[in-house]
Design a protein around this motif. Structure first.
Motif, PDB file in Angstrom:
ATOM      1  N   ALA A  61       0.833  -1.206   0.000  1.00 21.07           N
ATOM      2  CA  ALA A  61       0.000   0.000   0.000  1.00 21.07           C
ATOM      3  C   ALA A  61       0.868   1.257   0.000  1.00 21.07           C
ATOM      4  CB  ALA A  61      -0.926  -0.008   1.211  1.00 21.07           C
ATOM      5  N   HIS A  62       1.935   1.242   0.787  1.00 18.90           N
ATOM      6  CA  HIS A  62       2.834   2.393   0.831  1.00 18.90           C
ATOM      7  C   HIS A  62       3.483   2.629  -0.531  1.00 18.90           C
ATOM      8  CE1 HIS A  62       5.819   5.211   2.388  1.00 18.90           C
ATOM      9  NE2 HIS A  62       6.722   4.528   1.709  1.00 18.90           N
ATOM     10  N   THR A  63       3.904   1.529  -1.173  1.00 18.75           N
ATOM     11  CA  THR A  63       4.566   1.625  -2.474  1.00 18.75           C
ATOM     12  C   THR A  63       3.651   2.258  -3.516  1.00 18.75           C
ATOM     13  OG1 THR A  63       5.983  -0.280  -2.036  1.00 18.75           O
ATOM     14  CG2 THR A  63       5.580   0.262  -4.350  1.00 18.75           C
ATOM     15  N   LEU A  64       2.422   1.768  -3.611  1.00 21.77           N
ATOM     16  CA  LEU A  64       1.501   2.316  -4.602  1.00 21.77           C
ATOM     17  C   LEU A  64       1.126   3.757  -4.283  1.00 21.77           C
ATOM     18  CD1 LEU A  64      -0.835  -0.637  -5.605  1.00 21.77           C
ATOM     19  CD2 LEU A  64       1.415   0.007  -6.438  1.00 21.77           C
ATOM     20  N   GLY A  65       1.039   4.073  -3.004  1.00 26.59           N
ATOM     21  CA  GLY A  65       0.770   5.453  -2.617  1.00 26.59           C
ATOM     22  C   GLY A  65       1.883   6.382  -3.057  1.00 26.59           C
ATOM     23  N   GLU A  66       3.127   5.933  -2.911  1.00 26.30           N
ATOM     24  CA  GLU A  66       4.270   6.736  -3.341  1.00 26.30           C
ATOM     25  C   GLU A  66       4.280   6.928  -4.853  1.00 26.30           C
ATOM     26  OE1 GLU A  66       7.070   8.169  -1.438  1.00 26.30           O
ATOM     27  OE2 GLU A  66       5.339   8.069  -0.100  1.00 26.30           O
ATOM     28  N   LEU A  67       3.718   5.962  -5.572  1.00 27.87           N
ATOM     29  CA  LEU A  67       3.647   6.051  -7.033  1.00 27.87           C
ATOM     30  C   LEU A  67       2.402   6.808  -7.504  1.00 27.87           C
ATOM     31  CD1 LEU A  67       4.809   2.439  -7.971  1.00 27.87           C
ATOM     32  CD2 LEU A  67       6.139   4.551  -8.150  1.00 27.87           C
ATOM     33  N   GLY A  68       1.587   7.278  -6.546  1.00 24.87           N
ATOM     34  CA  GLY A  68       0.430   8.095  -6.876  1.00 24.87           C
ATOM     35  C   GLY A  68      -0.874   7.355  -6.995  1.00 24.87           C
ATOM     36  N   LEU A  69      -0.869   6.065  -6.610  1.00 23.39           N
ATOM     37  CA  LEU A  69      -2.096   5.276  -6.711  1.00 23.39           C
ATOM     38  C   LEU A  69      -2.652   5.063  -5.310  1.00 23.39           C
ATOM     39  CD1 LEU A  69      -3.702   3.830  -9.001  1.00 23.39           C
ATOM     40  CD2 LEU A  69      -2.575   1.725  -8.281  1.00 23.39           C
ATOM     41  N   ARG A  70      -3.866   5.501  -5.068  1.00 22.62           N
ATOM     42  CA  ARG A  70      -4.468   5.420  -3.739  1.00 22.62           C
ATOM     43  C   ARG A  70      -5.446   4.258  -3.665  1.00 22.62           C
ATOM     44  NH1 ARG A  70      -0.672   8.157  -1.207  1.00 22.62           N
ATOM     45  NH2 ARG A  70      -0.161  10.036  -2.383  1.00 22.62           N
ATOM     46  N   GLY A  71      -5.814   3.879  -2.463  1.00 16.57           N
ATOM     47  CA  GLY A  71      -6.664   2.716  -2.228  1.00 16.57           C
ATOM     48  C   GLY A  71      -8.047   2.820  -2.819  1.00 16.57           C
ATOM     49  N   GLU A  72      -8.526   4.050  -3.076  1.00 16.87           N
ATOM     50  CA  GLU A  72      -9.889   4.209  -3.584  1.00 16.87           C
ATOM     51  C   GLU A  72      -9.934   4.168  -5.108  1.00 16.87           C
ATOM     52  OE1 GLU A  72      -8.027   8.281  -2.997  1.00 16.87           O
ATOM     53  OE2 GLU A  72      -8.197   6.404  -1.861  1.00 16.87           O
ATOM     54  N   GLY A  73      -8.812   3.890  -5.755  1.00 18.83           N
ATOM     55  CA  GLY A  73      -8.769   3.899  -7.214  1.00 18.83           C
ATOM     56  C   GLY A  73      -9.434   2.691  -7.831  1.00 18.83           C
ATOM     57  N   ASP A  74      -9.324   2.614  -9.155  1.00 18.40           N
ATOM     58  CA  ASP A  74      -9.880   1.503  -9.927  1.00 18.40           C
ATOM     59  C   ASP A  74      -8.739   0.905 -10.757  1.00 18.40           C
ATOM     60  OD1 ASP A  74     -11.589  -0.281 -11.112  1.00 18.40           O
ATOM     61  OD2 ASP A  74     -12.264   1.130 -12.652  1.00 18.40           O
ATOM     62  N   PRO A  75      -8.331  -0.351 -10.472  1.00 22.01           N
ATOM     63  CA  PRO A  75      -8.947  -1.285  -9.517  1.00 22.01           C
ATOM     64  C   PRO A  75      -8.585  -0.934  -8.070  1.00 22.01           C
ATOM     65  CG  PRO A  75      -6.989  -2.261 -10.465  1.00 22.01           C
ATOM     66  CD  PRO A  75      -7.177  -0.953 -11.185  1.00 22.01           C
ATOM     67  N   PRO A  76      -9.395  -1.414  -7.127  1.00 23.15           N
ATOM     68  CA  PRO A  76      -9.115  -1.133  -5.718  1.00 23.15           C
ATOM     69  C   PRO A  76      -7.839  -1.815  -5.263  1.00 23.15           C
ATOM     70  CG  PRO A  76     -10.950  -2.658  -5.935  1.00 23.15           C
ATOM     71  CD  PRO A  76     -10.633  -2.174  -7.305  1.00 23.15           C
ATOM     72  N   LEU A  77      -7.270  -1.288  -4.206  1.00 21.94           N
ATOM     73  CA  LEU A  77      -6.001  -1.793  -3.686  1.00 21.94           C
ATOM     74  C   LEU A  77      -6.074  -3.279  -3.347  1.00 21.94           C
ATOM     75  CD1 LEU A  77      -3.112  -1.251  -2.716  1.00 21.94           C
ATOM     76  CD2 LEU A  77      -4.074  -0.613  -0.495  1.00 21.94           C
ATOM     77  N   ASP A  78      -7.169  -3.718  -2.750  1.00 21.53           N
ATOM     78  CA  ASP A  78      -7.272  -5.124  -2.353  1.00 21.53           C
ATOM     79  C   ASP A  78      -7.195  -6.057  -3.558  1.00 21.53           C
ATOM     80  OD1 ASP A  78      -7.414  -4.500   0.293  1.00 21.53           O
ATOM     81  OD2 ASP A  78      -9.581  -4.796   0.494  1.00 21.53           O
ATOM     82  N   THR A  79      -7.776  -5.636  -4.674  1.00 20.78           N
ATOM     83  CA  THR A  79      -7.720  -6.447  -5.896  1.00 20.78           C
ATOM     84  C   THR A  79      -6.294  -6.507  -6.431  1.00 20.78           C
ATOM     85  OG1 THR A  79      -9.989  -5.892  -6.480  1.00 20.78           O
ATOM     86  CG2 THR A  79      -8.563  -6.669  -8.261  1.00 20.78           C
ATOM     87  N   LEU A  80      -5.648  -5.358  -6.481  1.00 20.87           N
ATOM     88  CA  LEU A  80      -4.256  -5.316  -6.931  1.00 20.87           C
ATOM     89  C   LEU A  80      -3.356  -6.164  -6.045  1.00 20.87           C
ATOM     90  CD1 LEU A  80      -3.748  -1.546  -7.828  1.00 20.87           C
ATOM     91  CD2 LEU A  80      -3.628  -3.483  -9.396  1.00 20.87           C
ATOM     92  N   PHE A  81      -3.577  -6.066  -4.749  1.00 16.95           N
ATOM     93  CA  PHE A  81      -2.726  -6.799  -3.816  1.00 16.95           C
ATOM     94  C   PHE A  81      -2.924  -8.306  -3.962  1.00 16.95           C
ATOM     95  CE2 PHE A  81      -1.952  -8.438   0.592  1.00 16.95           C
ATOM     96  CZ  PHE A  81      -0.572  -8.299   0.557  1.00 16.95           C
ATOM     97  N   ALA A  82      -4.163  -8.739  -4.132  1.00 16.93           N
ATOM     98  CA  ALA A  82      -4.438 -10.167  -4.306  1.00 16.93           C
ATOM     99  C   ALA A  82      -3.766 -10.692  -5.574  1.00 16.93           C
ATOM    100  CB  ALA A  82      -5.939 -10.409  -4.355  1.00 16.93           C
ATOM    101  N   ASP A  83      -3.830  -9.930  -6.661  1.00 18.94           N
ATOM    102  CA  ASP A  83      -3.201 -10.349  -7.912  1.00 18.94           C
ATOM    103  C   ASP A  83      -1.680 -10.328  -7.792  1.00 18.94           C
ATOM    104  OD1 ASP A  83      -5.696 -10.710  -8.935  1.00 18.94           O
ATOM    105  OD2 ASP A  83      -5.674  -8.924 -10.217  1.00 18.94           O
ATOM    106  N   TYR A  84      -1.161  -9.320  -7.110  1.00 20.43           N
ATOM    107  CA  TYR A  84       0.278  -9.259  -6.860  1.00 20.43           C
ATOM    108  C   TYR A  84       0.740 -10.488  -6.078  1.00 20.43           C
ATOM    109  CZ  TYR A  84       4.527  -8.118  -4.325  1.00 20.43           C
ATOM    110  OH  TYR A  84       5.774  -8.176  -3.772  1.00 20.43           O
ATOM    111  N   GLN A  85       0.000 -10.856  -5.040  1.00 19.98           N
ATOM    112  CA  GLN A  85       0.372 -12.008  -4.231  1.00 19.98           C
ATOM    113  C   GLN A  85       0.418 -13.291  -5.052  1.00 19.98           C
ATOM    114  OE1 GLN A  85      -2.557 -11.635  -0.938  1.00 19.98           O
ATOM    115  NE2 GLN A  85      -0.779 -11.788   0.396  1.00 19.98           N
ATOM    116  N   ALA A  86      -0.565 -13.477  -5.921  1.00 16.43           N
ATOM    117  CA  ALA A  86      -0.600 -14.680  -6.759  1.00 16.43           C
ATOM    118  C   ALA A  86       0.605 -14.716  -7.700  1.00 16.43           C
ATOM    119  CB  ALA A  86      -1.902 -14.723  -7.546  1.00 16.43           C
ATOM    120  N   THR A  87       0.910 -13.580  -8.303  1.00 11.84           N
ATOM    121  CA  THR A  87       2.062 -13.500  -9.206  1.00 11.84           C
ATOM    122  C   THR A  87       3.359 -13.719  -8.437  1.00 11.84           C
ATOM    123  OG1 THR A  87       0.916 -11.982 -10.693  1.00 11.84           O
ATOM    124  CG2 THR A  87       3.322 -11.974 -10.775  1.00 11.84           C
TER     125      THR A  87
END
Length: 236
Positions: A26-52
């Motif tokens: 979450a901190h990393t994406l925030g530093e890159l300008g992407l916040r948790g309320e974006g599309d796709p939501p942070l939880d979706t991105l994180f789940a896909d990141y974890q699988a990869t």
């Protein structure tokens, strides 16, 4: 207690990696300008990141990718799959920096290492990135009770490769196979590695997952159960 050398996996055994990972992501994406309320939501991105990330770590352990490739590719693929125009190299750097600062302990970890260090020697065995793991151990308070840290990066071979365990046990003050035990959460790395190397193992299984592959010497669901379990092995 018959054991004198205690080899602990680090992530999801002594440290709560999932909690640290999500905070760092979450901190990393925030530093890159992407916040948790974006599309796709942070939880979706994180789940896909974890699988990869998991798939890449399996490939690393199989020897088909390098660690440097893994560090960046897990972000590149996640960003690509979601059409995000973000720099994966910058994400990798920011994430690794943040991961060192976001350390969460599994309940009972420090007390357990302190207790076992008074009996024998405690070592950490990890497939993680050496510099990052060293910083995380220092931040966690575990370092005072740990004699050595063996990483796959320094060894050149990853768990469950027996060459990693030969490298690890050579770092110990004394290695006696029947006085050595590995404690870890992964059947396919920690327990399989112990079985191949001919030493005992304790499967840390807080989720009480079914076991359909490896046979550990003992199994616990909490770090608080480990000392009683090891004492029981001595009298079995």
């Amino acid at each position: 207690m018959k054991h004198r050398l205690f080899l602990f996996d680090l992530d999801d055994t002594l440290l709560d990696f999932r909690a640290s990972e999500k905070l760092a992501f979450a901190h990393t994406l925030g530093e890159l300008g992407l916040r948790g309320e974006g599309d796709p939501p942070l939880d979706t991105l994180f789940a896909d990141y974890q699988a990869t990330n998991l798939a890449l770590w399996r490939s690393l352990e199989a020897g088909t990718v390098t660690k440097d490739f893994l560090k960046v590719e897990r972000f590149r693929k996640t960003f690509h799959d979601h059409g995000l125009d973000l720099d994966p190299d910058a994400a990798s750097r920011l994430y690794l920096e943040s991961l060192s600062d976001n350390v969460a302990l599994v309940d009972g970890a420090v007390r357990l290492c302190e207790t076992l260090a008074a009996i024998g020697e405690v070592g950490i065995i990890t497939n993680g990135i050496q510099q990052i793991q060293a910083r995380r151990i220092a931040s966690s308070g575990l370092g005072a009770h740990v004699s050595f840290v063996a990483t796959s990066e320094a060894c050149g071979h990853a768990k469950p490769d027996s060459r990693f365990f030969a490298y690890t046990t050579a770092m110990a003050r004394a290695f006696v196979p029947h006085e050595t035990i590995i404690v870890g959460d992964r059947l396919d790395a920690d327990i399989l590695g112990a079985n191949r190397f001919g030493i005992e193992s304790c499967w840390f299984n807080p989720g009480r997952l079914p076991n359909t592959s490896q046979v550990p010497t003992c199994e616990v669901a909490s770090l608080h159960e480990i000392v009683p379990a090891l004492k029981s092995l001595a009298t079995a």
